[in-house]
Design a protein around this motif. Structure first.
Motif, PDB file in Angstrom:
ATOM      1  N   HIS A   1       0.872  -1.181   0.000  1.00 49.35           N
ATOM      2  CA  HIS A   1       0.000   0.000   0.000  1.00 49.35           C
ATOM      3  C   HIS A   1       0.909   1.230   0.000  1.00 49.35           C
ATOM      4  CE1 HIS A   1      -3.856   1.937   0.539  1.00 49.35           C
ATOM      5  NE2 HIS A   1      -3.407   2.632   1.556  1.00 49.35           N
ATOM      6  N   LEU A   2       1.158   1.743  -1.184  1.00 48.94           N
ATOM      7  CA  LEU A   2       2.153   2.807  -1.309  1.00 48.94           C
ATOM      8  C   LEU A   2       1.539   4.179  -1.083  1.00 48.94           C
ATOM      9  CD1 LEU A   2       3.974   1.462  -4.467  1.00 48.94           C
ATOM     10  CD2 LEU A   2       4.882   1.521  -2.129  1.00 48.94           C
ATOM     11  N   PRO A   3       2.348   5.097  -0.592  1.00 52.52           N
ATOM     12  CA  PRO A   3       1.862   6.472  -0.427  1.00 52.52           C
ATOM     13  C   PRO A   3       1.492   7.069  -1.771  1.00 52.52           C
ATOM     14  CG  PRO A   3       4.053   6.202   0.527  1.00 52.52           C
ATOM     15  CD  PRO A   3       3.750   4.951  -0.207  1.00 52.52           C
ATOM     16  N   MET A   4       0.482   7.939  -1.787  1.00 52.50           N
ATOM     17  CA  MET A   4       0.178   8.610  -3.049  1.00 52.50           C
ATOM     18  C   MET A   4       1.073   9.840  -3.220  1.00 52.50           C
ATOM     19  SD  MET A   4      -3.691   9.648  -2.061  1.00 52.50           S
ATOM     20  CE  MET A   4      -4.025  10.444  -0.511  1.00 52.50           C
ATOM     21  N   ARG A   5       1.559  10.358  -2.101  1.00 47.67           N
ATOM     22  CA  ARG A   5       2.527  11.451  -2.172  1.00 47.67           C
ATOM     23  C   ARG A   5       3.232  11.546  -0.831  1.00 47.67           C
ATOM     24  NH1 ARG A   5      -0.249  15.742   0.378  1.00 47.67           N
ATOM     25  NH2 ARG A   5      -2.424  15.134   0.568  1.00 47.67           N
ATOM     26  N   HIS A   6       4.192  12.458  -0.739  1.00 48.57           N
ATOM     27  CA  HIS A   6       4.908  12.660   0.516  1.00 48.57           C
ATOM     28  C   HIS A   6       4.812  14.117   0.908  1.00 48.57           C
ATOM     29  CE1 HIS A   6       6.571   8.851  -0.920  1.00 48.57           C
ATOM     30  NE2 HIS A   6       6.815   8.583   0.339  1.00 48.57           N
ATOM     31  N   GLU A   7       4.629  14.327   2.185  1.00 51.14           N
ATOM     32  CA  GLU A   7       4.485  15.694   2.667  1.00 51.14           C
ATOM     33  C   GLU A   7       5.762  16.098   3.381  1.00 51.14           C
ATOM     34  OE1 GLU A   7       1.249  16.212   5.457  1.00 51.14           O
ATOM     35  OE2 GLU A   7      -0.029  16.619   3.709  1.00 51.14           O
ATOM     36  N   ARG A   8       6.167  17.298   3.118  1.00 49.66           N
ATOM     37  CA  ARG A   8       7.373  17.735   3.788  1.00 49.66           C
ATOM     38  C   ARG A   8       7.035  18.172   5.220  1.00 49.66           C
ATOM     39  NH1 ARG A   8      12.469  19.021   3.303  1.00 49.66           N
ATOM     40  NH2 ARG A   8      13.154  20.792   4.543  1.00 49.66           N
ATOM     41  N   MET A   9       7.764  17.607   6.171  1.00 45.26           N
ATOM     42  CA  MET A   9       7.542  17.966   7.563  1.00 45.26           C
ATOM     43  C   MET A   9       8.697  18.842   8.014  1.00 45.26           C
ATOM     44  SD  MET A   9       4.875  16.120   8.318  1.00 45.26           S
ATOM     45  CE  MET A   9       4.832  15.951  10.093  1.00 45.26           C
ATOM     46  N   GLU A  10       8.349  19.973   8.604  1.00 44.54           N
ATOM     47  CA  GLU A  10       9.422  20.810   9.141  1.00 44.54           C
ATOM     48  C   GLU A  10       9.946  20.147  10.406  1.00 44.54           C
ATOM     49  OE1 GLU A  10      10.578  23.204   7.411  1.00 44.54           O
ATOM     50  OE2 GLU A  10       8.984  22.918   5.953  1.00 44.54           O
ATOM     51  N   ALA A  11      11.223  20.334  10.669  1.00 43.03           N
ATOM     52  CA  ALA A  11      11.773  19.807  11.917  1.00 43.03           C
ATOM     53  C   ALA A  11      11.046  20.495  13.069  1.00 43.03           C
ATOM     54  CB  ALA A  11      13.260  20.094  11.984  1.00 43.03           C
TER      55      ALA A  11
ATOM     56  N   TRP B   1      10.151  13.872   5.511  1.00 39.17           N
ATOM     57  CA  TRP B   1       9.115  13.603   4.520  1.00 39.17           C
ATOM     58  C   TRP B   1       8.198  12.547   5.079  1.00 39.17           C
ATOM     59  CZ3 TRP B   1       8.591  16.452   0.224  1.00 39.17           C
ATOM     60  CH2 TRP B   1       9.673  17.260  -0.127  1.00 39.17           C
ATOM     61  N   ARG B   2       6.941  12.853   5.115  1.00 34.04           N
ATOM     62  CA  ARG B   2       6.013  11.874   5.639  1.00 34.04           C
ATOM     63  C   ARG B   2       5.099  11.363   4.531  1.00 34.04           C
ATOM     64  NH1 ARG B   2       2.326  12.663  10.740  1.00 34.04           N
ATOM     65  NH2 ARG B   2       4.410  12.830  11.625  1.00 34.04           N
ATOM     66  N   PRO B   3       4.967  10.036   4.457  1.00 28.38           N
ATOM     67  CA  PRO B   3       4.088   9.478   3.423  1.00 28.38           C
ATOM     68  C   PRO B   3       2.621   9.813   3.674  1.00 28.38           C
ATOM     69  CG  PRO B   3       4.918   7.739   4.855  1.00 28.38           C
ATOM     70  CD  PRO B   3       5.609   9.005   5.263  1.00 28.38           C
ATOM     71  N   VAL B   4       1.915  10.090   2.608  1.00 27.46           N
ATOM     72  CA  VAL B   4       0.469  10.283   2.709  1.00 27.46           C
ATOM     73  C   VAL B   4      -0.179   9.133   1.944  1.00 27.46           C
ATOM     74  CG1 VAL B   4      -1.476  11.788   2.203  1.00 27.46           C
ATOM     75  CG2 VAL B   4       0.764  12.771   2.757  1.00 27.46           C
TER      76      VAL B   4
ATOM     77  N   HIS C   1       8.113   4.208   2.160  1.00 23.61           N
ATOM     78  CA  HIS C   1       7.435   4.287   3.450  1.00 23.61           C
ATOM     79  C   HIS C   1       8.188   5.150   4.465  1.00 23.61           C
ATOM     80  CE1 HIS C   1       4.310   1.516   2.328  1.00 23.61           C
ATOM     81  NE2 HIS C   1       5.160   0.541   2.056  1.00 23.61           N
ATOM     82  N   GLN C   2       9.524   5.138   4.375  1.00 20.22           N
ATOM     83  CA  GLN C   2      10.317   5.913   5.333  1.00 20.22           C
ATOM     84  C   GLN C   2      11.460   6.624   4.630  1.00 20.22           C
ATOM     85  OE1 GLN C   2      11.383   2.884   8.250  1.00 20.22           O
ATOM     86  NE2 GLN C   2       9.950   3.837   9.681  1.00 20.22           N
ATOM     87  N   PRO C   3      11.146   7.554   3.800  1.00 19.87           N
ATOM     88  CA  PRO C   3      12.216   8.205   3.036  1.00 19.87           C
ATOM     89  C   PRO C   3      13.095   9.069   3.931  1.00 19.87           C
ATOM     90  CG  PRO C   3      10.127   9.317   2.674  1.00 19.87           C
ATOM     91  CD  PRO C   3       9.823   8.133   3.532  1.00 19.87           C
ATOM     92  N   GLU C   4      14.386   9.056   3.623  1.00 20.38           N
ATOM     93  CA  GLU C   4      15.266   9.931   4.396  1.00 20.38           C
ATOM     94  C   GLU C   4      15.410  11.287   3.726  1.00 20.38           C
ATOM     95  OE1 GLU C   4      18.753   7.613   5.280  1.00 20.38           O
ATOM     96  OE2 GLU C   4      17.562   6.457   6.743  1.00 20.38           O
ATOM     97  N   ASN C   5      15.225  11.318   2.451  1.00 23.37           N
ATOM     98  CA  ASN C   5      15.316  12.598   1.747  1.00 23.37           C
ATOM     99  C   ASN C   5      14.530  12.506   0.446  1.00 23.37           C
ATOM    100  OD1 ASN C   5      16.989  11.224  -0.164  1.00 23.37           O
ATOM    101  ND2 ASN C   5      18.648  11.411   1.333  1.00 23.37           N
ATOM    102  N   GLU C   6      14.478  13.616  -0.244  1.00 27.12           N
ATOM    103  CA  GLU C   6      13.643  13.650  -1.431  1.00 27.12           C
ATOM    104  C   GLU C   6      14.174  12.744  -2.534  1.00 27.12           C
ATOM    105  OE1 GLU C   6      13.004  17.546  -2.982  1.00 27.12           O
ATOM    106  OE2 GLU C   6      11.183  16.926  -4.065  1.00 27.12           O
ATOM    107  N   SER C   7      15.492  12.617  -2.620  1.00 23.14           N
ATOM    108  CA  SER C   7      16.004  11.814  -3.725  1.00 23.14           C
ATOM    109  C   SER C   7      15.658  10.334  -3.526  1.00 23.14           C
ATOM    110  CB  SER C   7      17.496  12.053  -3.939  1.00 23.14           C
ATOM    111  OG  SER C   7      18.234  11.313  -3.032  1.00 23.14           O
ATOM    112  N   GLU C   8      15.472   9.919  -2.296  1.00 23.13           N
ATOM    113  CA  GLU C   8      15.011   8.543  -2.075  1.00 23.13           C
ATOM    114  C   GLU C   8      13.584   8.353  -2.588  1.00 23.13           C
ATOM    115  OE1 GLU C   8      17.599   6.744   1.609  1.00 23.13           O
ATOM    116  OE2 GLU C   8      15.448   7.024   1.875  1.00 23.13           O
TER     117      GLU C   8
END
Ligand code: ADP
Ligand code: MG
Length: 700
Positions: A39-49, A149-152, A204-211
């Motif tokens: 069940h893959l994310p449809m997009r990823h949301e950027r989370m501020e620290a 980056w949090r999966p949505v 599911h748990q990206p460390e950065n955008e390029s991932e």
């Protein structure tokens, strides 16, 4: 997590997943571990620290967490919902304009994480319309510094994205150990792609955008590759294992066929005919797509091919998407072949039973040479004596799947008819590859001579009299017209509340106002077949002057004396559809016109009409359509047979599709049925995805 957990372990049995969570996951069809991680994310949301309230700086976008200590709704001119958030370092005010509904979620005592732009408010700080997420008291709190980056996830009323995310996080490590890659490491490295397990982790748990981008690329490539492998395997199978009747071909036969044709072929038709004749005279099954613009004369090309089958004393069939079209082909071909000994028959869903039975027995006895029909031809009991050629007209609606079915009508397992598919409108190359990747492509370029170009004009509702005055003027010169509207009956309202124009209302308005005393008739899909046929015939004879119709006249209808078309609420139609519709005029030598009445409410709608006025080249239009609307819209998944891609996007990932196509071709050449032991995983996945729809079961 214990080792006995596998990808098929039901969600209830997964350690760390509560019974309640499992029940909710099931409502989304996430029934086992494999489905859950897939069940893959449809997009990823950027989370501020996150920072503490005390560290917040006005003017920045920031994220913090704390407890809600007070809330209040504020009514009045600008209704809003206010809340106070506290942490151990200070106070932050939160305001949601028109946000009264927030009180369901935000109330004193709950802990929340908020994100948004920090402003000053008096001496303090506030965030207006923050994103807010209640921190569930059930689970452990997320770490202080969340992933950036949090999966949505696709979610539902019952289970939201965060809940899904929590469940996946718990089981991901074990799942990753279990994921088998179907691509060898060297193969992946060469293409700079992560392993499948890595790709899932990165989604599911990206460390950065390029991932996120890198894993998406891998997963999209996989989707394309599987389809392309399937398509190429099928193609190799057809070519190498199956035999089609090699049709006789000689100068004599060619001359004989041409004698029957009512016109000299255009250069575009000639080149298509040459390619097809060469194909059909071989025992390798032909699988060819004939692309050509509306009105380019594809039917004649098909007729040439069918007469080749007849010349070899075998049978041919042509299948059209609607009864109207099938009937028209039947009449058109009957006329052309009147003086010949070629025996034609028409079979549709509406053919009465006794007639149908007689027809089927003559077909099986070889007493019918060319069978014309709708997809009723695909019915089980339709048996040919020897079907050499099956033509499928005007469709992308017949996807790969239906073509697989048609093969079943061959007499034995290793013999199959040649297949020609003719598209209604040109299809951009990207899509042709995907939809019809196993086909060769011929293009019928240009139009028959003596056509005058169609002038297309767009007018708003207020100026529609211009359109109808033009119609009246043309009728006065003895010409005929089409008026096309979106609906059959009054009473349907569009999404914007706007009334949808319908056949009945428009017909009445025309009778009362612009076209008094003109003989007009309605034509739409709800009329009985006999009535429709009769109406078409009277229109063809020139007795009926104006047809007020729905899109039933979209494909193929051919009346050269009809020189003008008015499309009401033209922005409600797709570009390909408008092009198809417009192709009903400009069929004779008189100058033709097309009026698009619309006040488009969306930029897309506006863009489409602009393109329609600017060009009549179907190939150009097809590309534009794909650009404006995207493939999902251009070809609805169900009707097209287009496989549903979860990650890949035909527009955005064209380069990836090309790569997958080349890779698949090379792969199948090297290993035609993927029988090497190291191919077991990809083979299994391929059969699971496309085994049935591509008819790969018999591929070996
Ligand atoms: P489409 O490619 O849209 O199916 P059709 O086969 O219906 O086009 O042909 C469009 C019209 O052009 C028909 O009226 C047909 O009789 C006519 N036509 C086809 N080929 C020729 C030709 N070589 N010369 C003149 N008219 C032709
Ligand atoms: Mg046609």
């Amino acid at each position: 997590m214990p080792d006995q957990v596998t990808l098929t372990t039901p969600v209830e049995a997964l350690p760390g997943i509560t019974a309640r969570q499992a029940g909710l996951l099931r409502t989304l069809g996430l029934t086992n571990l494999g489905r859950l991680v897939a069940h893959l994310p449809m997009r990823h949301e950027r989370m501020e620290a996150e920072s503490t309230v005390g560290q917040l700086t006005p003017g920045t976008i920031a994220s913090t967490r704390g407890e809600i200590t007070a809330t209040r709704p504020v009514m009045g001119k600008r209704p809003r919902f206010e809340a106070v958030l506290l942490d151990h370092t200070g106070r932050l005010d939160l305001v949601w304009f028109n946000g009264l509904y927030m009180r369901e979620k935000i109330y004193p005592g709950v802990r929340v994480r908020v994100q948004g732009k920090v402003n000053t408010r008096g001496p303090g700080l506030q965030i207006v319309n923050p994103k807010a997420e209640v921190i569930d008291s059930e689970g452990p709190e997320p770490a202080e510094h969340d992933a950036a980056w949090r999966p949505v996830y696709p979610a539902s009323e019952q289970i939201n994205s965060v809940m899904i995310w929590r469940a996946i996080k718990k089981v991901l490590p074990r799942a990753l150990e279990l994921i088998e890659d179907h691509l060898p490491e060297a193969y992946r490295k060469e293409r700079e792609m992560p392993s499948l397990a890595q790709a899932y982790r990165m989604q599911h748990q990206p460390e950065n955008e390029s991932e996120i981008l890198g894993s998406r690329r891998r997963l999209a490539y996989d989707e394309f590759l599987l389809l392309q492998l399937g398509v190429h395997m099928r193609r190799a199978h057809l070519r190498e294992r199956l035999r089609a009747p090699a049709l006789r071909f000689s100068e004599g036969i060619d001359a004989h066929i041409r004698e029957r044709l009512p016109f000299q072929l255009t250069a575009g038709q000639e080149s298509a005919v040459r390619e097809i004749a060469a194909d059909l005279s071989r025992a390798t099954p032909t699988n060819r797509l004939i692309q050509g613009d509306v009105g380019s004369g594809k039917t004649l090309v098909a007729l040439y091919a069918m007469l080749m089958a007849v010349a070899s004393k075998m049978q041919a069939s042509i299948m059209a998407p609607t009864e109207i079209l099938a009937e028209q082909h039947y009449e058109g071909l009957s006329k052309i072949l009147k003086a010949s000994r070629v025996r034609l028959a028409l079979l549709t869903g509406g053919t009465p039973k006794p007639e149908r039975e007689g027809l089927l027995s003559r077909l099986a006895a070889g007493e019918i040479d060319i069978l014309i029909g709708t997809h009723a031809l695909l019915t089980e009991d339709v048996r040919f004596k020897e079907l050499a050629l099956a033509v499928i007209d005007e469709q992308h609606r017949f996807g790969v799947h239906q073509r697989a079915r048609l093969r079943a009508s061959a007499t034995d397992a290793t013999s199959t008819p040649h297949v020609l598919v003719m598209t209604a409108t040109p299809i951009p190359r990207t899509l042709a590859i995907t939809l019809f990747g196993d086909l060769d492509i011929s293009v019928v370029r240009g139009l028959p001579p003596g056509r005058s170009p169609i002038v297309t004009s767009e007018v708003g509702w207020e100026r529609r009299s211009e359109a109808y005055e033009d119609v009246a003027a043309r009728l006065a010169r003895g010409e005929q017209a089409y008026v096309v509207v979106p609906a059959i009956e009054p009473g349907e309202a569009g999404p914007g509340g706007e009334a949808i124009r319908d056949v009945k209302t428009v017909l009445r308005e025309l009778e009362e106002r612009w076209l008094k005393g003109v003989r007009m008739a309605p034509l739409h899909g709800r009329l009985a077949r006999d009535t429709r046929e009769a109406v078409m015939e009277r229109f063809r004879q020139g007795e009926i002057k104006v047809l007020v119709a729905t899109t039933v006249i979209e494909v193929g209808v051919d009346v050269p004396n009809a020189t003008v078309m008015v499309v009401e609420q033209a922005d409600r139609f797709g570009l390909a559809q408008l092009h198809q519709l417009r192709g009903r005029v400009g069929r004779g030598s008189k100058p033709s016109g097309c009026w698009l009445i619309a006040d488009p409410v969306t930029p897309e709608g506006d863009a489409r009409l602009g393109v329609m006025c600017a060009t009549t080249d179907g190939f150009v239009l097809a590309e534009k359509d794909l650009e404006i609307r995207g493939p999902g819209e251009v070809f609805g998944t169900r009707q097209s047979g287009l496989p549903p891609f979860r990650v890949a996007d035909l527009m955005r990932d064209r380069a990836l599709l090309d790569m997958a196509r080349r890779d698949a071709a090379a792969w199948v050449k090297r290993s035609p049925v993927l029988a090497f032991p190291e191919e077991a995983v990809i083979r299994r996945r391929l059969l699971k995805s496309y085994g049935e729809s591509l008819g790969l079961a018999d591929v070996g």
